[in-house]
Design an enzyme around this catalytic site. Structure first.
Site, PDB file in Angstrom:
ATOM      1  N   HIS A 127       1.206  -2.926  -5.896  1.00  0.00           N
ATOM      2  CA  HIS A 127       1.298  -1.982  -4.778  1.00  0.00           C
ATOM      3  C   HIS A 127       2.493  -1.059  -4.950  1.00  0.00           C
ATOM      4  O   HIS A 127       3.622  -1.528  -5.067  1.00  0.00           O
ATOM      5  CB  HIS A 127       1.504  -2.716  -3.455  1.00  0.00           C
ATOM      6  CG  HIS A 127       0.372  -3.612  -3.065  1.00  0.00           C
ATOM      7  ND1 HIS A 127       0.401  -4.376  -1.927  1.00  0.00           N
ATOM      8  CD2 HIS A 127      -0.823  -3.857  -3.652  1.00  0.00           C
ATOM      9  CE1 HIS A 127      -0.732  -5.061  -1.834  1.00  0.00           C
ATOM     10  NE2 HIS A 127      -1.482  -4.770  -2.877  1.00  0.00           N
ATOM     11  N   TYR A 158       0.501   1.060   5.811  1.00  0.00           N
ATOM     12  CA  TYR A 158      -0.840   1.346   6.337  1.00  0.00           C
ATOM     13  C   TYR A 158      -0.782   2.386   7.453  1.00  0.00           C
ATOM     14  O   TYR A 158       0.099   2.353   8.293  1.00  0.00           O
ATOM     15  CB  TYR A 158      -1.489   0.060   6.848  1.00  0.00           C
ATOM     16  CG  TYR A 158      -1.526  -1.010   5.801  1.00  0.00           C
ATOM     17  CD1 TYR A 158      -2.119  -0.760   4.565  1.00  0.00           C
ATOM     18  CD2 TYR A 158      -0.948  -2.247   6.026  1.00  0.00           C
ATOM     19  CE1 TYR A 158      -2.134  -1.724   3.579  1.00  0.00           C
ATOM     20  CE2 TYR A 158      -0.968  -3.232   5.042  1.00  0.00           C
ATOM     21  CZ  TYR A 158      -1.565  -2.961   3.824  1.00  0.00           C
ATOM     22  OH  TYR A 158      -1.575  -3.919   2.848  1.00  0.00           O
ATOM     23  N   ASP A 211      -5.907   1.669   0.195  1.00  0.00           N
ATOM     24  CA  ASP A 211      -6.402   0.767   1.231  1.00  0.00           C
ATOM     25  C   ASP A 211      -6.342   1.462   2.594  1.00  0.00           C
ATOM     26  O   ASP A 211      -5.252   1.703   3.124  1.00  0.00           O
ATOM     27  CB  ASP A 211      -5.528  -0.496   1.232  1.00  0.00           C
ATOM     28  CG  ASP A 211      -6.047  -1.591   2.171  1.00  0.00           C
ATOM     29  OD1 ASP A 211      -7.024  -1.335   2.893  1.00  0.00           O
ATOM     30  OD2 ASP A 211      -5.463  -2.686   2.152  1.00  0.00           O
ATOM     31  N   HIS A 213      -7.304   0.109   5.268  1.00  0.00           N
ATOM     32  CA  HIS A 213      -6.924  -0.963   6.191  1.00  0.00           C
ATOM     33  C   HIS A 213      -7.622  -0.792   7.547  1.00  0.00           C
ATOM     34  O   HIS A 213      -7.016  -0.984   8.591  1.00  0.00           O
ATOM     35  CB  HIS A 213      -5.398  -1.014   6.367  1.00  0.00           C
ATOM     36  CG  HIS A 213      -4.843  -2.404   6.259  1.00  0.00           C
ATOM     37  ND1 HIS A 213      -4.521  -3.157   7.351  1.00  0.00           N
ATOM     38  CD2 HIS A 213      -4.559  -3.176   5.174  1.00  0.00           C
ATOM     39  CE1 HIS A 213      -4.053  -4.343   6.941  1.00  0.00           C
ATOM     40  NE2 HIS A 213      -4.072  -4.379   5.638  1.00  0.00           N
ATOM     41  N   GLU A 237     -10.378   0.817  -0.373  1.00  0.00           N
ATOM     42  CA  GLU A 237     -10.477  -0.515   0.216  1.00  0.00           C
ATOM     43  C   GLU A 237     -10.557  -0.474   1.740  1.00  0.00           C
ATOM     44  O   GLU A 237      -9.926   0.376   2.380  1.00  0.00           O
ATOM     45  CB  GLU A 237      -9.237  -1.297  -0.225  1.00  0.00           C
ATOM     46  CG  GLU A 237      -9.141  -2.681   0.333  1.00  0.00           C
ATOM     47  CD  GLU A 237      -7.843  -3.359  -0.110  1.00  0.00           C
ATOM     48  OE1 GLU A 237      -7.193  -2.868  -1.055  1.00  0.00           O
ATOM     49  OE2 GLU A 237      -7.477  -4.364   0.507  1.00  0.00           O
ATOM     50  N   HIS A 313      -8.469 -11.062  -2.763  1.00  0.00           N
ATOM     51  CA  HIS A 313      -7.227 -10.720  -2.048  1.00  0.00           C
ATOM     52  C   HIS A 313      -6.067 -11.520  -2.647  1.00  0.00           C
ATOM     53  O   HIS A 313      -6.164 -12.734  -2.795  1.00  0.00           O
ATOM     54  CB  HIS A 313      -7.421 -11.096  -0.578  1.00  0.00           C
ATOM     55  CG  HIS A 313      -6.416 -10.541   0.364  1.00  0.00           C
ATOM     56  ND1 HIS A 313      -5.801 -11.312   1.332  1.00  0.00           N
ATOM     57  CD2 HIS A 313      -5.923  -9.292   0.504  1.00  0.00           C
ATOM     58  CE1 HIS A 313      -4.978 -10.547   2.042  1.00  0.00           C
ATOM     59  NE2 HIS A 313      -5.028  -9.324   1.565  1.00  0.00           N
ATOM     60  N   GLU A 340      -5.761  -8.419  -7.290  1.00  0.00           N
ATOM     61  CA  GLU A 340      -4.531  -7.974  -6.607  1.00  0.00           C
ATOM     62  C   GLU A 340      -3.431  -8.990  -6.899  1.00  0.00           C
ATOM     63  O   GLU A 340      -3.682 -10.193  -6.922  1.00  0.00           O
ATOM     64  CB  GLU A 340      -4.793  -7.899  -5.099  1.00  0.00           C
ATOM     65  CG  GLU A 340      -3.643  -7.353  -4.285  1.00  0.00           C
ATOM     66  CD  GLU A 340      -3.976  -7.318  -2.788  1.00  0.00           C
ATOM     67  OE1 GLU A 340      -4.768  -8.163  -2.332  1.00  0.00           O
ATOM     68  OE2 GLU A 340      -3.441  -6.439  -2.089  1.00  0.00           O
TER      69      GLU A 340
END
Ligand code: MG
Length: 405
Positions: A127, A158, A211, A213, A237, A313, A340
């Protein structure tokens, strides 16, 4: 072969990285033969401990460790209401520990028991995040230097602006409560600009991920997915929450962006239709949240039938035992996509001897029997349960409306 039975089930909470991890140890009737499993549902970790100690343990003492499937099925039905994250995680701790024992009894690492290696190393992604382009760039550059080729790119976590300057500029009503505020349209605009910048800075060899989210409305997520098409993502994602799975049909029909989904899944009903209709490209379940390796093996095979790859995950709210357990699947299934990964730090390696190593963007497992990672109980005590900061879970739109994190 003499029957080996479950003699004791012990549950531990330890937090070497400041995140509460729930770990299960099964002791057997064979002296020295024990198994370890991950039951980490960090946001409700105390409830999982009770579910194991007060409900699963009394039911399972004396059972034959060989019969993993029977134990899983009967334990799943034992509370009548099922498929919730507390029971699933409790069950995962037991399930992974039983697989660890089976591997040790067979003298094989789990990937061998599961059919053998389909690849030598496990490709992982990291990340990158930051409060500005420079910080994001520095992080990506550091990962590239370490050998990673897949990076999930964000700026401001996020929603794009939880901690950034936009938060103070946001047009909010008077008296609105504290929370992790974000502005969906501001987030969409900022991410498109961020990816223009990152592709300009780093070119097209690097595989990029992002992502959402589940932070956007139905129509906005479709618009955003189309806007992200030019950047050729490895995947996008959590475009939607599990409660809105039917809308993936429209995403699939109207955009070519590869779609990854599923870290919040706890019930097979949530994934079955999306996989059968090939609405998604990557299955992202958190393995302890679906009940451990036993259901994960079936899910991986089900996905393989439909050309859906895995991307399990793998954040820090997963013990190194759970991470390594799922990596045995990563090695042994044909439809592995990506893993991940948040690298194990020194404290985790101290508490969990045997953590796998990552070199040049690939993780390598040892050939020790079972999972290959155990917990040092004395070291774990140095990092006891810690009070949890739930702040990021209280997400709000700019008018103060509470939304899913
Ligand atoms: Mg995610």
């Amino acid at each position: 072969m003499a029957t080996v039975t479950i003699q004791d089930i012990k549950t531990f909470v330890t937090a070497p990285k400041g995140i509460n991890l729930v770990v299960v140890k099964i002791e057997t009737s064979t002296p020295g033969l024990v198994g370890w499993g991950c039951a980490t549902f960090t946001w409700r970790c105390k409830a999982v401990v009770v579910a194991i100690d007060e409900y699963l343990k009394p039911m399972l003492l004396g059972r034959n460790v060989a019969n993993i499937e029977d134990i899983w099925q009967s334990a799943m039905g034992s509370s009548y209401w099922r498929n919730g994250p507390v029971l699933n995680n409790a069950l995962s701790g037991v399930d992974e520990a039983l697989w660890d024992i089976k591997g040790k009894m067979a003298g094989m690492p789990l990937y061998d028991l599961f059919g053998g290696k389909c690849r030598e190393g496990i490709a992982v992604y990291r990340h990158a995040d930051g409060s500005c382009y420079e910080e994001v760039d520095d992080q990506i550059r550091a990962y590239l230097q370490e050998g990673y080729r897949y990076v999930r790119v964000h700026m401001g976590t996020y929603g794009g602006n939880m901690y950034g300057e936009n938060n103070s500029q946001m047009h909010r009503p008077e008296g609105c409560p504290a929370g992790a505020y974000y502005d969906p349209h501001g987030y969409m605009r900022s991410v498109v600009k961020l990816f223009e910048h990152v592709r300009g800075e780093f070119g097209w060899e690097l595989e990029l991920l992002h992502d959402i989210h589940e932070r956007l409305s139905l129509a906005d997520t479709l618009t955003f997915a189309k806007e992200m098409e030019p950047f050729k993502l490895f995947f996008l994602e959590d475009a939607l929450p599990p409660e809105q799975m039917d809308y993936f049909r429209y995403l699939r029909e109207q955009t070519g962006v590869p779609l990854a989904m599923g870290e919040l899944f706890t019930n097979p009903a949530e994934w079955r239709t999306a996989v059968q209709n090939q609405w998604i490209d990557f299955m992202r379940v958190h393995i302890s949240d679906i009940g451990g390796l036993t259901p994960a093996r079936k899910l991986a095979a089900f996905c393989d039938s439909y050309g859906v790859r895995t991307a399990f995950h793998g954040p820090s709210d997963l013990s190194p035992i759970g991470m390594t357990a799922q990596m045995h699947l990563d090695l042994a299934i044909p439809n592995f996509g990506i893993q991940e990964f948040s690298e194990f730090d020194e404290k985790e390696r101290e508490v969990f001897p045997g953590c796998p190593v990552c070199r040049d963007g690939y993780v390598y497992l040892s050939d020790k029997p079972g999972i290959g990672v155990e917990m040092d109980e004395a070291a774990a005590k140095k990092y006891p349960y810690t009070e949890t900061d739930f702040g990021w879970l209280f997400s709000r739109l700019k008018d103060g409306t509470a939304v899913r994190p």
